[in-house]
Design a protein around this motif. Structure first.
Motif, PDB file in Angstrom:
ATOM      1  N   GLU A 246       0.780  -1.332  -0.056  1.00  0.00           N
ATOM      2  CA  GLU A 246      -0.100   0.080  -0.075  1.00  0.00           C
ATOM      3  C   GLU A 246       0.758   1.501  -0.046  1.00  0.00           C
ATOM      4  O   GLU A 246       0.425   2.341  -0.597  1.00  0.00           O
ATOM      5  N   ALA A 247       1.924   1.193   0.643  1.00  0.00           N
ATOM      6  CA  ALA A 247       2.929   2.094   0.627  1.00  0.00           C
ATOM      7  C   ALA A 247       3.566   2.424  -0.782  1.00  0.00           C
ATOM      8  O   ALA A 247       3.591   3.820  -1.196  1.00  0.00           O
ATOM      9  N   PHE A 248       3.900   1.541  -1.271  1.00  0.00           N
ATOM     10  CA  PHE A 248       4.455   1.676  -2.727  1.00  0.00           C
ATOM     11  C   PHE A 248       3.479   2.017  -3.651  1.00  0.00           C
ATOM     12  O   PHE A 248       3.885   2.178  -4.871  1.00  0.00           O
ATOM     13  N   GLU A 249       2.305   1.704  -3.472  1.00  0.00           N
ATOM     14  CA  GLU A 249       1.208   2.072  -4.622  1.00  0.00           C
ATOM     15  C   GLU A 249       1.163   3.652  -4.420  1.00  0.00           C
ATOM     16  O   GLU A 249       0.445   4.018  -5.491  1.00  0.00           O
ATOM     17  N   ARG A 250       1.505   4.317  -3.642  1.00  0.00           N
ATOM     18  CA  ARG A 250       1.589   5.942  -3.576  1.00  0.00           C
ATOM     19  C   ARG A 250       2.555   6.415  -4.796  1.00  0.00           C
ATOM     20  O   ARG A 250       3.805   5.794  -4.426  1.00  0.00           O
ATOM     21  N   PRO A 251       2.504   6.986  -5.572  1.00  0.00           N
ATOM     22  CA  PRO A 251       3.215   7.536  -6.584  1.00  0.00           C
ATOM     23  C   PRO A 251       4.652   8.167  -5.904  1.00  0.00           C
ATOM     24  O   PRO A 251       5.866   7.678  -6.329  1.00  0.00           O
ATOM     25  N   ASP A 252       4.742   8.870  -5.034  1.00  0.00           N
ATOM     26  CA  ASP A 252       5.740   9.524  -4.465  1.00  0.00           C
ATOM     27  C   ASP A 252       6.583   8.639  -3.815  1.00  0.00           C
ATOM     28  O   ASP A 252       7.689   8.503  -3.770  1.00  0.00           O
ATOM     29  N   VAL A 253       6.107   7.528  -3.003  1.00  0.00           N
ATOM     30  CA  VAL A 253       6.832   6.360  -2.295  1.00  0.00           C
ATOM     31  C   VAL A 253       7.531   5.643  -3.463  1.00  0.00           C
ATOM     32  O   VAL A 253       8.670   5.135  -3.301  1.00  0.00           O
ATOM     33  N   ARG A 254       6.793   4.978  -4.300  1.00  0.00           N
ATOM     34  CA  ARG A 254       7.044   4.339  -5.504  1.00  0.00           C
ATOM     35  C   ARG A 254       8.376   4.848  -6.159  1.00  0.00           C
ATOM     36  O   ARG A 254       9.323   4.328  -6.322  1.00  0.00           O
ATOM     37  N   ARG A 255       8.152   6.272  -6.657  1.00  0.00           N
ATOM     38  CA  ARG A 255       9.358   6.768  -7.310  1.00  0.00           C
ATOM     39  C   ARG A 255      10.735   6.876  -6.219  1.00  0.00           C
ATOM     40  O   ARG A 255      11.585   6.586  -6.842  1.00  0.00           O
ATOM     41  N   ARG A 256      10.319   7.407  -5.146  1.00  0.00           N
ATOM     42  CA  ARG A 256      11.597   7.490  -4.290  1.00  0.00           C
ATOM     43  C   ARG A 256      11.990   6.027  -4.020  1.00  0.00           C
ATOM     44  O   ARG A 256      13.496   5.840  -3.986  1.00  0.00           O
ATOM     45  N   GLY A 257      11.131   4.975  -3.911  1.00  0.00           N
ATOM     46  CA  GLY A 257      11.756   3.858  -3.392  1.00  0.00           C
ATOM     47  C   GLY A 257      12.502   3.136  -4.269  1.00  0.00           C
ATOM     48  O   GLY A 257      13.288   2.456  -4.204  1.00  0.00           O
ATOM     49  N   VAL A 258      11.789   3.231  -5.649  1.00  0.00           N
ATOM     50  CA  VAL A 258      12.550   2.511  -6.774  1.00  0.00           C
ATOM     51  C   VAL A 258      13.795   3.290  -7.019  1.00  0.00           C
ATOM     52  O   VAL A 258      14.945   2.414  -7.282  1.00  0.00           O
ATOM     53  N   THR A 259      13.990   4.655  -6.992  1.00  0.00           N
ATOM     54  CA  THR A 259      15.124   5.185  -7.138  1.00  0.00           C
ATOM     55  C   THR A 259      16.190   4.810  -6.017  1.00  0.00           C
ATOM     56  O   THR A 259      17.430   4.553  -6.267  1.00  0.00           O
ATOM     57  N   MET A 260      15.700   4.537  -4.839  1.00  0.00           N
ATOM     58  CA  MET A 260      16.789   4.243  -3.619  1.00  0.00           C
ATOM     59  C   MET A 260      17.084   2.791  -3.962  1.00  0.00           C
ATOM     60  O   MET A 260      18.396   2.515  -3.734  1.00  0.00           O
ATOM     61  N   ILE A 261      16.369   1.908  -4.373  1.00  0.00           N
ATOM     62  CA  ILE A 261      16.761   0.542  -4.855  1.00  0.00           C
ATOM     63  C   ILE A 261      17.811   0.509  -5.707  1.00  0.00           C
ATOM     64  O   ILE A 261      18.824  -0.260  -5.704  1.00  0.00           O
ATOM     65  N   ARG A 262      17.412   1.109  -6.858  1.00  0.00           N
ATOM     66  CA  ARG A 262      18.482   1.076  -8.025  1.00  0.00           C
ATOM     67  C   ARG A 262      19.890   1.730  -7.450  1.00  0.00           C
ATOM     68  O   ARG A 262      20.860   1.167  -8.080  1.00  0.00           O
ATOM     69  N   VAL A 263      19.925   2.759  -7.003  1.00  0.00           N
ATOM     70  CA  VAL A 263      21.136   3.531  -6.204  1.00  0.00           C
ATOM     71  C   VAL A 263      21.747   2.570  -5.621  1.00  0.00           C
ATOM     72  O   VAL A 263      22.957   2.235  -5.622  1.00  0.00           O
ATOM     73  N   ALA A 264      21.062   1.876  -4.395  1.00  0.00           N
ATOM     74  CA  ALA A 264      21.790   0.992  -3.578  1.00  0.00           C
ATOM     75  C   ALA A 264      22.495  -0.363  -4.377  1.00  0.00           C
ATOM     76  O   ALA A 264      23.448  -0.735  -3.908  1.00  0.00           O
ATOM     77  N   LEU A 265      21.577  -0.872  -4.985  1.00  0.00           N
ATOM     78  CA  LEU A 265      22.281  -1.968  -5.939  1.00  0.00           C
ATOM     79  C   LEU A 265      23.272  -1.882  -6.561  1.00  0.00           C
ATOM     80  O   LEU A 265      24.278  -2.554  -7.058  1.00  0.00           O
ATOM     81  N   GLY A 266      23.378  -0.487  -7.229  1.00  0.00           N
ATOM     82  CA  GLY A 266      24.428  -0.252  -8.284  1.00  0.00           C
ATOM     83  C   GLY A 266      25.592   0.570  -7.742  1.00  0.00           C
ATOM     84  O   GLY A 266      26.449   0.989  -8.207  1.00  0.00           O
TER      85      GLY A 266
END
Length: 195
Positions: free
Chosen positions: A98-118
């Motif tokens: 439900e948190a990730f369904e919110r666009p602001d959380v999804r955008r920041r969360g996906v960015t954070m995951i991509r940055v952390a993984l790379g």
């Protein structure tokens, strides 16, 4: 005239908050989440540690600000774990989805995951934060000798779900209704925690 520095928020000093964030970025990047201290961040920013606490509260709050963590498991997980025990698995999955369904959380969360993984710089602080503030908090609530393993299995399942649904957008998980994913993944989380 005394040159002794007063504790707390200096009068008339602007830019302190921004300097603290920049200093924290460097400290977390160089020393990881566990190695960075409020005192070291304050020294690097040229402020008193009381000012860091004034702006950000705890180290977890400052870290969340620095990397833009869209969820605060350190604050929310204890509440999730306190409800009826037989529903914890589903509540954990629902909380994240439900948190990730919110666009602001999804955008920041996906960015954070991509940055952390790379990133070799940002991955250790994020892992440290999740280890202490998420896995550590779950571990202390479980009364089993293998609590750390159970908590880490929960984290791996949730991380995999987030990456599959929101980063890789793998079908049909990417478009599955939240309720269906809660019903299917929740029992796995429940088993990891309590069985």
């Amino acid at each position: 005239m005394s040159t002794t520095r007063r504790r707390g928020r200096p009068k008339g000093e602007s830019g302190s908050r921004e300097r603290i964030v920049v200093a924290a970025e460097h400290e977390f990047g160089e020393n990881g989440y566990d190695g960075a201290t409020i005192r070291a961040i304050a020294a690097r920013a040229g402020v008193d540690s009381a000012l860091v606490h004034h702006y950000f509260g705890a180290k977890a709050d400052l870290f969340a600000e620095v990397i833009g963590i869209p969820l605060r498991p350190d604050l929310d997980v204890p509440t999730i774990l306190e409800g009826p025990r037989d529903e914890v698995g589903e509540r954990v999955v629902r909380y994240v989805l439900e948190a990730f369904e919110r666009p602001d959380v999804r955008r920041r969360g996906v960015t954070m995951i991509r940055v952390a993984l790379g990133s070799k710089v940002m991955s250790p602080p994020l892992v440290g934060f999740l280890s202490r503030e998420l896995i550590g908090r779950i571990t202390t609530r479980l009364e089993t000798p293998d609590a750390a393993l159970r908590a880490t299995l929960v984290a791996s399942q949730i991380a995999g779900l987030i990456v599959t649904r929101y980063v890789a957008r793998l079908q049909p998980i990417a478009d599955a209704p939240v309720d269906e994913l809660v019903a299917r993944v929740g029992p796995t989380i429940q088993r990891y925690l309590f069985e």
